[in-house]
Design a protein around this motif. Structure first.
Motif, PDB file in Angstrom:
ATOM      1  N   ALA A   1       0.812  -1.218   0.000  1.00 47.31           N
ATOM      2  CA  ALA A   1       0.000   0.000   0.000  1.00 47.31           C
ATOM      3  C   ALA A   1       0.849   1.273   0.000  1.00 47.31           C
ATOM      4  CB  ALA A   1      -0.946   0.009   1.203  1.00 47.31           C
ATOM      5  N   SER A   2       2.145   1.132   0.115  1.00 47.40           N
ATOM      6  CA  SER A   2       3.069   2.271   0.096  1.00 47.40           C
ATOM      7  C   SER A   2       3.901   2.200  -1.182  1.00 47.40           C
ATOM      8  CB  SER A   2       3.999   2.194   1.311  1.00 47.40           C
ATOM      9  OG  SER A   2       3.250   2.286   2.497  1.00 47.40           O
ATOM     10  N   PRO A   3       4.592   3.290  -1.506  1.00 49.48           N
ATOM     11  CA  PRO A   3       5.466   3.215  -2.682  1.00 49.48           C
ATOM     12  C   PRO A   3       6.443   2.043  -2.550  1.00 49.48           C
ATOM     13  CG  PRO A   3       5.214   5.484  -2.005  1.00 49.48           C
ATOM     14  CD  PRO A   3       4.560   4.635  -0.931  1.00 49.48           C
ATOM     15  N   LEU A   4       6.578   1.285  -3.623  1.00 46.15           N
ATOM     16  CA  LEU A   4       7.437   0.108  -3.608  1.00 46.15           C
ATOM     17  C   LEU A   4       8.907   0.529  -3.650  1.00 46.15           C
ATOM     18  CD1 LEU A   4       5.394  -2.052  -6.143  1.00 46.15           C
ATOM     19  CD2 LEU A   4       5.577  -2.404  -3.659  1.00 46.15           C
ATOM     20  N   PRO A   5       9.765  -0.176  -2.902  1.00 46.85           N
ATOM     21  CA  PRO A   5      11.187   0.191  -2.850  1.00 46.85           C
ATOM     22  C   PRO A   5      11.979  -0.380  -4.035  1.00 46.85           C
ATOM     23  CG  PRO A   5      10.787  -1.654  -1.387  1.00 46.85           C
ATOM     24  CD  PRO A   5       9.439  -1.268  -1.964  1.00 46.85           C
ATOM     25  N   MET A   6      11.439  -0.187  -5.239  1.00 44.30           N
ATOM     26  CA  MET A   6      12.074  -0.678  -6.448  1.00 44.30           C
ATOM     27  C   MET A   6      12.144   0.465  -7.459  1.00 44.30           C
ATOM     28  SD  MET A   6      10.066  -3.186  -5.080  1.00 44.30           S
ATOM     29  CE  MET A   6      10.424  -4.744  -4.309  1.00 44.30           C
ATOM     30  N   ARG A   7      13.152   0.381  -8.321  1.00 45.69           N
ATOM     31  CA  ARG A   7      13.286   1.448  -9.314  1.00 45.69           C
ATOM     32  C   ARG A   7      12.260   1.284 -10.436  1.00 45.69           C
ATOM     33  NH1 ARG A   7      17.637  -1.905 -11.107  1.00 45.69           N
ATOM     34  NH2 ARG A   7      17.525  -2.112 -13.369  1.00 45.69           N
ATOM     35  N   CYS A   8      12.044   2.338 -11.163  1.00 40.36           N
ATOM     36  CA  CYS A   8      11.076   2.371 -12.259  1.00 40.36           C
ATOM     37  C   CYS A   8      11.455   1.396 -13.370  1.00 40.36           C
ATOM     38  CB  CYS A   8      10.995   3.780 -12.855  1.00 40.36           C
ATOM     39  SG  CYS A   8      10.368   5.014 -11.728  1.00 40.36           S
ATOM     40  N   GLU A   9      10.433   0.794 -13.968  1.00 41.34           N
ATOM     41  CA  GLU A   9      10.550  -0.045 -15.163  1.00 41.34           C
ATOM     42  C   GLU A   9      11.607  -1.139 -15.020  1.00 41.34           C
ATOM     43  OE1 GLU A   9      10.912   2.627 -18.525  1.00 41.34           O
ATOM     44  OE2 GLU A   9       8.848   3.314 -18.242  1.00 41.34           O
ATOM     45  N   ARG A  10      11.634  -1.772 -13.869  1.00 41.46           N
ATOM     46  CA  ARG A  10      12.633  -2.810 -13.595  1.00 41.46           C
ATOM     47  C   ARG A  10      12.147  -4.218 -13.942  1.00 41.46           C
ATOM     48  NH1 ARG A  10      15.068  -4.773  -7.827  1.00 41.46           N
ATOM     49  NH2 ARG A  10      16.508  -6.277  -8.719  1.00 41.46           N
ATOM     50  N   PHE A  11      10.861  -4.509 -13.773  1.00 38.54           N
ATOM     51  CA  PHE A  11      10.376  -5.883 -13.820  1.00 38.54           C
ATOM     52  C   PHE A  11       9.684  -6.230 -15.132  1.00 38.54           C
ATOM     53  CE2 PHE A  11      10.837  -4.776  -9.404  1.00 38.54           C
ATOM     54  CZ  PHE A  11      11.496  -5.889  -8.893  1.00 38.54           C
TER      55      PHE A  11
ATOM     56  N   ASP B   1     -10.776   1.371  -2.482  1.00 35.81           N
ATOM     57  CA  ASP B   1     -10.712   1.730  -3.897  1.00 35.81           C
ATOM     58  C   ASP B   1      -9.573   2.706  -4.160  1.00 35.81           C
ATOM     59  OD1 ASP B   1     -11.812   2.066  -6.698  1.00 35.81           O
ATOM     60  OD2 ASP B   1     -12.081   4.104  -5.919  1.00 35.81           O
ATOM     61  N   SER B   2      -9.445   3.743  -3.356  1.00 40.79           N
ATOM     62  CA  SER B   2      -8.402   4.744  -3.618  1.00 40.79           C
ATOM     63  C   SER B   2      -7.008   4.146  -3.471  1.00 40.79           C
ATOM     64  CB  SER B   2      -8.570   5.971  -2.719  1.00 40.79           C
ATOM     65  OG  SER B   2      -8.433   5.614  -1.370  1.00 40.79           O
ATOM     66  N   VAL B   3      -6.798   3.299  -2.477  1.00 42.27           N
ATOM     67  CA  VAL B   3      -5.491   2.663  -2.307  1.00 42.27           C
ATOM     68  C   VAL B   3      -5.241   1.656  -3.432  1.00 42.27           C
ATOM     69  CG1 VAL B   3      -4.064   1.203  -0.800  1.00 42.27           C
ATOM     70  CG2 VAL B   3      -5.410   3.081   0.174  1.00 42.27           C
ATOM     71  N   THR B   4      -6.270   0.925  -3.846  1.00 42.95           N
ATOM     72  CA  THR B   4      -6.126  -0.005  -4.960  1.00 42.95           C
ATOM     73  C   THR B   4      -5.616   0.728  -6.192  1.00 42.95           C
ATOM     74  OG1 THR B   4      -7.839  -1.492  -4.136  1.00 42.95           O
ATOM     75  CG2 THR B   4      -7.382  -1.583  -6.503  1.00 42.95           C
ATOM     76  N   ARG B   5      -6.166   1.890  -6.471  1.00 43.35           N
ATOM     77  CA  ARG B   5      -5.729   2.669  -7.637  1.00 43.35           C
ATOM     78  C   ARG B   5      -4.267   3.120  -7.487  1.00 43.35           C
ATOM     79  NH1 ARG B   5     -10.411   4.395 -10.773  1.00 43.35           N
ATOM     80  NH2 ARG B   5     -12.262   3.554  -9.762  1.00 43.35           N
ATOM     81  N   GLN B   6      -3.859   3.477  -6.272  1.00 42.09           N
ATOM     82  CA  GLN B   6      -2.459   3.851  -6.025  1.00 42.09           C
ATOM     83  C   GLN B   6      -1.535   2.647  -6.215  1.00 42.09           C
ATOM     84  OE1 GLN B   6      -2.392   5.486  -2.057  1.00 42.09           O
ATOM     85  NE2 GLN B   6      -3.725   7.186  -2.609  1.00 42.09           N
ATOM     86  N   VAL B   7      -1.961   1.487  -5.734  1.00 39.54           N
ATOM     87  CA  VAL B   7      -1.163   0.266  -5.882  1.00 39.54           C
ATOM     88  C   VAL B   7      -0.985  -0.065  -7.361  1.00 39.54           C
ATOM     89  CG1 VAL B   7      -1.187  -2.233  -5.487  1.00 39.54           C
ATOM     90  CG2 VAL B   7      -1.745  -0.667  -3.607  1.00 39.54           C
ATOM     91  N   LEU B   8      -2.043   0.051  -8.136  1.00 36.74           N
ATOM     92  CA  LEU B   8      -1.951  -0.226  -9.576  1.00 36.74           C
ATOM     93  C   LEU B   8      -0.993   0.744 -10.268  1.00 36.74           C
ATOM     94  CD1 LEU B   8      -5.671  -1.100 -10.266  1.00 36.74           C
ATOM     95  CD2 LEU B   8      -3.728  -2.684 -10.201  1.00 36.74           C
TER      96      LEU B   8
END
Length: 182
Positions: free
Chosen positions: A58-68, A82-89
């Motif tokens: 639910a928080s920003p992931l500790p991974m760099r952009c476009e890595r996976f 719903d709002s957190v789901t949209r942030q996770v996506l």
């Protein structure tokens, strides 16, 4: 999912069974979970080439952009509003490379537990200490449509933790370009 070895991110790895499976198939795997107990259990099953990381989805992931190449989640993304789901996506899109694949399984609105317990918001209930946001294909299409091209979206019935359940499954691909819309 992938026909060649790639870098897979599993969100909510629990015991690490799926992460080890992907590793055995030749993929490099980073598996996350918020629970220290789950991560301890996952590591006790042998790392098998899997890197385990403590992370709150639910928080920003500790991974760099476009890595996976792939982001995978089995029954770990249906705990959020719903709002957190949209942030996770949005975070999933951020860490996926263009053309990368997002594969997820959610509890469905057809699940026997649907509408049981205390209603928290539309399609979200708390029952016996568990919070679940049940999703159906139209909702999932709506919340993914701006970020991903949906390749498979449907429902199926099966078993979850020893109980009959119903699931909404998603396979989607991150768009290679935003088409200049920013």
């Amino acid at each position: 999912m992938l026909h060649h070895p790639g870098l897979v991110l599993e969100l909510g790895c629990g015991s690490g069974r799926d992460a080890r499976y992907f590793s055995e198939k030749g993929h490099s795997v980073v598996a996350t979970d918020i629970s220290p107990v789950a991560l301890r259990e996952a590591r006790s099953g042998g790392n098998g080439g899997v890197t385990y990381v403590a992370a709150d989805t639910a928080s920003p992931l500790p991974m760099r952009c476009e890595r996976f190449d792939v982001v995978y989640s089995r029954l770990s993304l249906h705990y959020f509003t719903d709002s957190v789901t949209r942030q996770v996506l949005a975070e999933i899109s951020r860490v996926l490379r263009p053309g990368g694949v997002f594969v997820a399984l959610f509890r469905s609105t057809r699940d026997p537990l649907y509408a049981r317990g205390t209603r928290l918001e539309q399609d979200m209930y708390a029952l016996d200490g568990h919070v679940r946001h049940f999703v159906d294909p139209p909702y999932l299409h709506e919340v993914t449509a701006l970020l991903f091209d949906v390749e498979d979206l449907g429902q199926s019935d099966g078993d979850a933790f020893g109980y009959s359940s119903s699931f909404t499954r998603l396979t989607a691909r991150k768009r290679r370009s935003s088409g200049g819309t920013g």
